[in-house]
Design an enzyme around this catalytic site. Structure first.
Site, PDB file in Angstrom:
ATOM      1  N   SER A 268       1.421  -1.410  -0.051  1.00 21.83           N
ATOM      2  CA  SER A 268       0.212   0.217  -0.092  1.00 21.83           C
ATOM      3  C   SER A 268       0.971   1.102   0.178  1.00 21.83           C
ATOM      4  O   SER A 268       1.943   1.526   0.420  1.00 21.83           O
ATOM      5  CB  SER A 268      -1.266  -0.253   1.102  1.00 21.83           C
ATOM      6  OG  SER A 268      -1.579   1.582   1.291  1.00 21.83           O
TER       7      SER A 268
ATOM      8  N   THR B  22      -9.911   2.152 -15.628  1.00 25.11           N
ATOM      9  CA  THR B  22      -9.054   3.123 -15.681  1.00 25.11           C
ATOM     10  C   THR B  22      -8.125   3.311 -14.714  1.00 25.11           C
ATOM     11  O   THR B  22      -8.195   3.476 -13.864  1.00 25.11           O
ATOM     12  CB  THR B  22      -9.224   4.638 -16.242  1.00 25.11           C
ATOM     13  OG1 THR B  22     -10.622   4.410 -16.856  1.00 25.11           O
ATOM     14  CG2 THR B  22      -8.440   5.420 -16.800  1.00 25.11           C
TER      15      THR B  22
ATOM     16  N   CYS C 215     -10.902   0.234  14.648  1.00 26.65           N
ATOM     17  CA  CYS C 215     -11.850  -0.133  13.655  1.00 26.65           C
ATOM     18  C   CYS C 215     -12.189   0.991  13.026  1.00 26.65           C
ATOM     19  O   CYS C 215     -12.217   2.212  13.452  1.00 26.65           O
ATOM     20  CB  CYS C 215     -13.054  -0.872  14.589  1.00 26.65           C
ATOM     21  SG  CYS C 215     -14.490   0.092  15.210  1.00 26.65           S
TER      22      CYS C 215
HETATM   23  N1  PLP Z   1      -2.381  -5.095   6.045  1.00 28.27           N
HETATM   24  C1  PLP Z   1      -1.925  -4.552   6.935  1.00 28.27           C
HETATM   25  C2  PLP Z   1      -0.699  -4.850   8.227  1.00 28.27           C
HETATM   26  C3  PLP Z   1      -2.427  -3.010   7.147  1.00 28.27           C
HETATM   27  O1  PLP Z   1      -1.454  -2.840   8.301  1.00 28.27           O
HETATM   28  C4  PLP Z   1      -3.149  -2.740   6.341  1.00 28.27           C
HETATM   29  C5  PLP Z   1      -4.104  -1.063   6.784  1.00 28.27           C
HETATM   30  O2  PLP Z   1      -3.798  -0.962   7.750  1.00 28.27           O
HETATM   31  C6  PLP Z   1      -3.873  -2.714   5.448  1.00 28.27           C
HETATM   32  C7  PLP Z   1      -3.010  -4.019   5.048  1.00 28.27           C
HETATM   33  C8  PLP Z   1      -4.748  -2.415   4.252  1.00 28.27           C
HETATM   34  O3  PLP Z   1      -4.359  -1.411   3.969  1.00 28.27           O
HETATM   35  P1  PLP Z   1      -5.081  -0.458   3.308  1.00 28.27           P
HETATM   36  O4  PLP Z   1      -5.742   0.793   3.817  1.00 28.27           O
HETATM   37  O5  PLP Z   1      -4.352  -0.246   1.753  1.00 28.27           O
HETATM   38  O6  PLP Z   1      -6.115  -1.249   2.370  1.00 28.27           O
END
Ligand code: PLP
Length: 400
Positions: free
Chosen positions: A209, A248, A334
């Protein structure tokens, strides 16, 4: 943002990192040009070139030039794409899969992607928060015997977002590959914060991400070790991203992602951050002995400290720090902003009382010695007030 606003100190990088100045510049510039990468005119071709440039940069940054990268809207979408019971793996005898994961994963993995509940199993973690490798071997051996025609996708995070605890991914992949199964790694907290060699670690699929590393929100990636791995698309339509993600491409956000990768490569901040965090924790242990630091002796992400002060709930501590100009988070928040019990701490056998006091202090590329000093002073002043209050309470009990 780049510069701390109103002299506030931002210690919530694990939620989202401050965007890098170079990323803002790159995105702003790109937004002024219409950029549909499927168009054949000059602007379209430029957008295509920018996307492919980011793909190349990303592949090289994880030392896997053969990587097949699909840009997504987030790591959550990337995880959803990877966790597919009908994924195709060329050369593999498996055409359907089960999922094995751990109880300390992010909720995006715990939700199981496209697997039904009964197709999901869990491998134990030890009280240290680290995957129990004996249990992993045991479970895979059992799967191989009980369902020889089915493959297993094993999904294990690189580093935990609440505690920063790092999993032994290389050892895990060695076990996984004995059975020709596939390893998916949620590397969201690690990519762009430490060096990640996908080939050396033996990772088959990896979710990333951009916003955790100073890139823009709204762009992530699924990285497959090669184009031999092909999940079923979630979005069908125009066939973008080799048919794996129609729609896109968000080329402006991808340009920002590219700029963030460049920033990390040009100025890695890891060693310095780790030294600062260690010194911060040592000082806390020395001057505030009643503070508990979660996973103190574990291998952890450079900038993550998860700690509990005595006699104060995580939400009260968070609010007090916020009023003092310091942004931290409770281990588990959350989406509604309400504090829920941490499933991660629970899996580590940490009782509810301690768990309810744990906050997370997570730094990154802009974090300095001064930031850690100010966080320390703020915690110390709260700690001293708490001690004083409990002394008064003790005395009043004696008088009664
Ligand atoms: N996996 C982990 C370990 C994360 O810390 C997060 C976000 O906090 C995610 C997945 C999800 O990422 P995104 O916000 O890009 O969906």
């Amino acid at each position: 943002m780049a510069k701390q606003q109103f002299d506030r100190i931002y210690f919530d990088y694990n939620a989202t990192a401050p965007i890098r100045e170079a990323v803002i510049d790159a995105v702003q510039k790109a937004m002024r040009i219409p950029s549909n990468a499927s168009s054949i005119h000059t602007e379209g071709r430029q957008a295509r070139a920018n996307i492919e440039n980011c793909r190349r940069k990303l592949a090289l940054s994880i030392n896997n030039p053969k990587a097949m990268i699909v840009f997504t809207s987030s790591a959550t979408e990337s995880i959803q794409l990877a966790l597919d019971p009908h994924l195709k793996h060329e050369g593999s005898r498996f055409s359907s899969w089960k999922l094995l994961t751990t109880p300390v994963e992010h909720s995006a993995v715990l939700a199981g992607g496209r697997f039904e509940k009964e197709q999901i199993s869990f491998v134990k973690v030890k009280d240290t928060g680290v995957v129990d490798l004996r249990d992993l071997s045991y479970q895979l051996e059992r799967f191989a015997k009980d369902s020889p025609d089915k493959g297993v996708i094993i999904s294990i995070q690189y580093a935990n977002s609440e505690t920063g605890i790092i999993q032994p991914i290389k050892e895990i992949s060695d076990i996984v590959h004995k059975y020709n199964y596939l390893l998916h790694c949620d590397a969201v907290q690690a990519y762009g914060r430490c060096s990640l060699d996908m080939s050396e670690l033996g990772i088959d699929m990896m979710s990333l991400s951009a916003h955790k590393m100073g890139g823009p929100l709204g762009v992530g990636a699924l990285v497959c070790a090669s184009d031999h791995i092909r999940p079923t698309p979630l979005l069908k339509g125009g066939g973008q991203e080799r048919g794996l993600r129609s729609g896109t491409e968000n080329s402006t956000a991808i340009i920002g992602f590219s700029a963030a990768i460049e920033c990390f490569q040009q100025s890695p901040f890891l060693d310095q951050l780790e030294d600062l965090r260690k010194a911060f924790e040592d000082k806390i242990s020395h001057e505030m002995p009643e503070v508990e630091i979660i996973g103190r002796d574990n291998e952890r992400m450079a900038g993550t400290t998860s700690l509990a002060l005595p006699q104060i709930s995580a939400s009260s501590l968070l609010m007090q720090l916020d009023l003092m100009g310091i942004s931290v988070s409770t281990g588990s928040a959350c989406s509604s902003g309400k504090v829920s019990k941490s499933h991660v701490l629970k899996a580590m056998n940490i009782d509810d009382e301690l768990s309810s006091r744990v906050i997370r202090i997570s730094g990154g590329h802009e974090t300095s010695q001064e930031h850690y000093d100010r966080a320390f002073d703020a915690l110390k002043s709260i700690y001293m007030k708490l001690l004083h209050r409990s002394e008064i309470q003790d005395k009043s009990v004696k008088i009664d």
